[in-house]
Design a protein around this motif. Sequence first.
Motif, mmCIF file in Angstrom:
data_model
loop_
_atom_site.group_PDB
_atom_site.id
_atom_site.type_symbol
_atom_site.label_atom_id
_atom_site.label_comp_id
_atom_site.label_asym_id
_atom_site.label_seq_id
_atom_site.Cartn_x
_atom_site.Cartn_y
_atom_site.Cartn_z
ATOM 1 N N GLY A 9 -0.361 15.148 -69.424
ATOM 2 C CA GLY A 9 1.005 15.334 -69.095
ATOM 3 C C GLY A 9 1.642 16.147 -70.307
ATOM 4 O O GLY A 9 1.699 15.427 -71.382
ATOM 5 N N ILE A 10 2.447 17.110 -70.226
ATOM 6 C CA ILE A 10 3.013 17.905 -71.345
ATOM 7 C C ILE A 10 4.278 17.913 -71.096
ATOM 8 O O ILE A 10 4.905 18.014 -69.898
ATOM 9 N N ALA A 11 5.219 17.535 -71.889
ATOM 10 C CA ALA A 11 6.507 17.484 -71.951
ATOM 11 C C ALA A 11 7.118 18.650 -73.000
ATOM 12 O O ALA A 11 6.976 18.370 -74.111
ATOM 13 N N GLY A 12 7.681 19.553 -72.366
ATOM 14 C CA GLY A 12 8.286 20.650 -73.076
ATOM 15 C C GLY A 12 7.173 21.852 -72.760
ATOM 16 O O GLY A 12 6.138 21.766 -72.946
ATOM 17 N N GLN A 13 8.062 23.125 -72.456
ATOM 18 C CA GLN A 13 7.020 24.443 -72.123
ATOM 19 C C GLN A 13 7.790 25.401 -72.658
ATOM 20 O O GLN A 13 7.721 26.511 -72.143
ATOM 21 N N GLY A 14 8.050 25.359 -74.014
ATOM 22 C CA GLY A 14 8.572 26.286 -74.956
ATOM 23 C C GLY A 14 7.540 26.656 -75.707
ATOM 24 O O GLY A 14 6.530 27.083 -75.240
ATOM 25 N N ARG A 15 7.827 27.343 -76.854
ATOM 26 C CA ARG A 15 7.133 28.017 -77.608
ATOM 27 C C ARG A 15 5.715 27.266 -78.029
ATOM 28 O O ARG A 15 4.662 27.915 -77.984
ATOM 29 N N GLU A 29 -10.376 26.645 -73.782
ATOM 30 C CA GLU A 29 -11.009 26.647 -75.085
ATOM 31 C C GLU A 29 -11.723 25.193 -75.350
ATOM 32 O O GLU A 29 -12.205 25.100 -76.139
ATOM 33 N N VAL A 30 -10.886 24.297 -74.596
ATOM 34 C CA VAL A 30 -11.393 22.688 -74.564
ATOM 35 C C VAL A 30 -11.467 22.432 -73.075
ATOM 36 O O VAL A 30 -10.558 22.349 -72.627
ATOM 37 N N ASP A 31 -12.796 22.173 -72.783
ATOM 38 C CA ASP A 31 -13.090 21.741 -71.128
ATOM 39 C C ASP A 31 -12.965 20.425 -70.902
ATOM 40 O O ASP A 31 -13.343 20.131 -69.828
ATOM 41 N N LYS A 32 -12.264 19.589 -71.559
ATOM 42 C CA LYS A 32 -12.554 18.181 -71.426
ATOM 43 C C LYS A 32 -11.165 17.639 -71.073
ATOM 44 O O LYS A 32 -10.950 16.256 -70.992
ATOM 45 N N PHE A 33 -10.269 18.657 -70.716
ATOM 46 C CA PHE A 33 -8.919 18.200 -70.395
ATOM 47 C C PHE A 33 -8.488 18.795 -69.218
ATOM 48 O O PHE A 33 -8.928 19.900 -68.980
ATOM 49 N N LYS A 34 -7.397 18.117 -68.536
ATOM 50 C CA LYS A 34 -6.937 18.933 -67.308
ATOM 51 C C LYS A 34 -5.337 18.649 -67.503
ATOM 52 O O LYS A 34 -5.107 17.388 -67.495
ATOM 53 N N ILE A 35 -4.440 19.515 -67.248
ATOM 54 C CA ILE A 35 -3.009 19.332 -67.248
ATOM 55 C C ILE A 35 -2.620 18.894 -65.813
ATOM 56 O O ILE A 35 -3.138 19.783 -64.945
ATOM 57 N N THR A 36 -2.148 17.766 -65.627
ATOM 58 C CA THR A 36 -1.873 17.371 -64.187
ATOM 59 C C THR A 36 -0.468 17.267 -63.981
ATOM 60 O O THR A 36 0.028 17.144 -63.118
ATOM 61 N N ALA A 37 0.338 17.191 -65.209
ATOM 62 C CA ALA A 37 1.943 17.056 -65.068
ATOM 63 C C ALA A 37 2.645 17.736 -65.771
ATOM 64 O O ALA A 37 1.926 17.823 -67.190
ATOM 65 N N VAL A 38 3.685 18.241 -65.700
ATOM 66 C CA VAL A 38 4.439 19.021 -66.735
ATOM 67 C C VAL A 38 5.846 18.597 -66.630
ATOM 68 O O VAL A 38 6.394 18.478 -65.397
ATOM 69 N N ALA A 39 6.789 18.304 -67.773
ATOM 70 C CA ALA A 39 8.115 18.419 -67.571
ATOM 71 C C ALA A 39 8.684 19.412 -68.534
ATOM 72 O O ALA A 39 8.499 19.501 -69.507
ATOM 73 N N ASP A 40 9.979 19.902 -67.791
ATOM 74 C CA ASP A 40 10.675 20.901 -68.650
ATOM 75 C C ASP A 40 12.182 21.121 -67.727
ATOM 76 O O ASP A 40 12.235 20.895 -66.291
ATOM 77 N N GLY A 54 -1.350 24.062 -61.813
ATOM 78 C CA GLY A 54 -1.382 23.490 -60.335
ATOM 79 C C GLY A 54 -1.023 22.023 -60.866
ATOM 80 O O GLY A 54 -1.513 21.100 -60.232
ATOM 81 N N ALA A 55 0.013 21.879 -61.557
ATOM 82 C CA ALA A 55 0.492 20.531 -62.007
ATOM 83 C C ALA A 55 1.716 20.286 -61.282
ATOM 84 O O ALA A 55 2.483 21.121 -60.822
ATOM 85 N N ARG A 56 1.804 18.876 -61.306
ATOM 86 C CA ARG A 56 3.029 18.303 -60.844
ATOM 87 C C ARG A 56 4.235 18.598 -61.780
ATOM 88 O O ARG A 56 3.848 18.512 -62.912
ATOM 89 N N THR A 57 5.220 18.839 -61.414
ATOM 90 C CA THR A 57 6.496 19.141 -62.226
ATOM 91 C C THR A 57 7.666 18.404 -62.411
ATOM 92 O O THR A 57 7.925 17.798 -60.959
ATOM 93 N N TYR A 58 8.252 18.027 -63.310
ATOM 94 C CA TYR A 58 9.547 17.114 -63.334
ATOM 95 C C TYR A 58 10.593 17.852 -64.341
ATOM 96 O O TYR A 58 10.205 18.506 -65.132
ATOM 97 N N ASP A 59 11.769 17.609 -63.972
ATOM 98 C CA ASP A 59 12.985 18.502 -64.689
ATOM 99 C C ASP A 59 13.380 17.313 -65.905
ATOM 100 O O ASP A 59 14.228 17.878 -66.706
ATOM 101 N N ASP A 60 12.604 16.249 -66.080
ATOM 102 C CA ASP A 60 13.126 15.398 -67.235
ATOM 103 C C ASP A 60 11.750 14.522 -67.716
ATOM 104 O O ASP A 60 10.923 14.158 -66.741
ATOM 105 N N TYR A 61 11.375 14.457 -68.897
ATOM 106 C CA TYR A 61 9.961 13.879 -69.417
ATOM 107 C C TYR A 61 10.078 12.413 -68.772
ATOM 108 O O TYR A 61 9.064 11.581 -68.840
#
Length: 372
Positions: A9-15, A29-40, A54-61
């Motif tokens: 789960g990644i919080a922040g989609q800036g630089r 580049e690393v095949d052992k991880f999958k992004i499932t959720a993002v907040a921005d 293909g991630a679920r997204t949220y407007d707040d972490y």
Amino acid sequence: MKAKIIRVGIAGQGRSGYNIHSRCLVNHEVDKFKITAVADQIPERRRDAENEFGARTYDDYKKLLRAGGFDLFVNALPSPLHVPGTIQALKAGYHVLCEKPMAKSVAEFDKMAAVAEKCKRRLFAFQNNRPQPFFRKILEIVQSGVLGEIIHVRSNWSHFSRRWDWQTFQVNMGGTLFNTGPHAIDQALMLFPFKVEPKVFCRMECKNKLGGDAEDFCALTIYGKGAPTIEIIISQYLAYPMEARYNICGTLGGLSGNELELRWKYYDPKKAPVQKLWQPWSLERKYPHEDLPWVEKTWKLDAERAKQAVGYTLRSFSSGPQAIYENIHAMIYGGAKPIITLAQVRRQIAVMEEAHRQNPLPRKASRWPIKK
């Protein structure tokens, strides 16, 4: 056997959140991880995450943390949210990879580490410029001993640019030291004996004419008994760029270069001419002179890898984040040791804290208030 997948789960989609973390994972580049959720907070960035990952997204972490569905929380939020966001994620039961600067004080950093230990979760530091190919080569050369005892190091992280974003305000943990300093100081401390407590001398100034109040010039020196003197310059007022990122001076030789190319030379003292001290004065009214048996070598970054880079102060190649994520997986599932330890990052934060203590600057109100 197929490697276990770590859900992210990644919080922040800036630089950093997008250009470094997401790119590294989505490009396999690393095949052992999958992004499932993002907040921005920005709708367009959330749509990009849905379409590209293909991630679920949220407007707040905080909503992302409550929803769950992942194992590793990547804290790529604005700097003032690194400490509170990390602590909240640890308490919610997630491992955390935190962007730099991890904290503005040792006390804050220790609190994060204590929460991680109490919650039995792993806390990882994202110092993506330490595993860069050129710096790995520098460490290899220095640790080989061919340059002798290292006396002085100068590293320059400067360019000429004006800035008018949120990172130009002190209230947002802005300024050259918090923005670029974690990279420069992290590398410097790898060239500094761990057993020696670094002393700090620093001068910082803010000359920003566009409204910011955080420093845009920083000259920092770390030194100590039995350790090299290391000078770091981070300036936004370098009109003519210096070719060398690093100049390293040793008793048997030296090194110069940057992320694309290094050169170094040294001599073997066993093969050097035997000299007798002149008595009592100079001979033939001349200075001492000799021809040392220099060995000269060079290193260049592979051209193909050079195409895959981000960053404007230093070109950061994708092998850095890749090495960190590979290490995280190996630590969680293979019992590996960290390539970047919390103790190392704690020293970095202590240096930055002392530098800011020595340089209190006038403050202005920010137009980008970051709420915790």
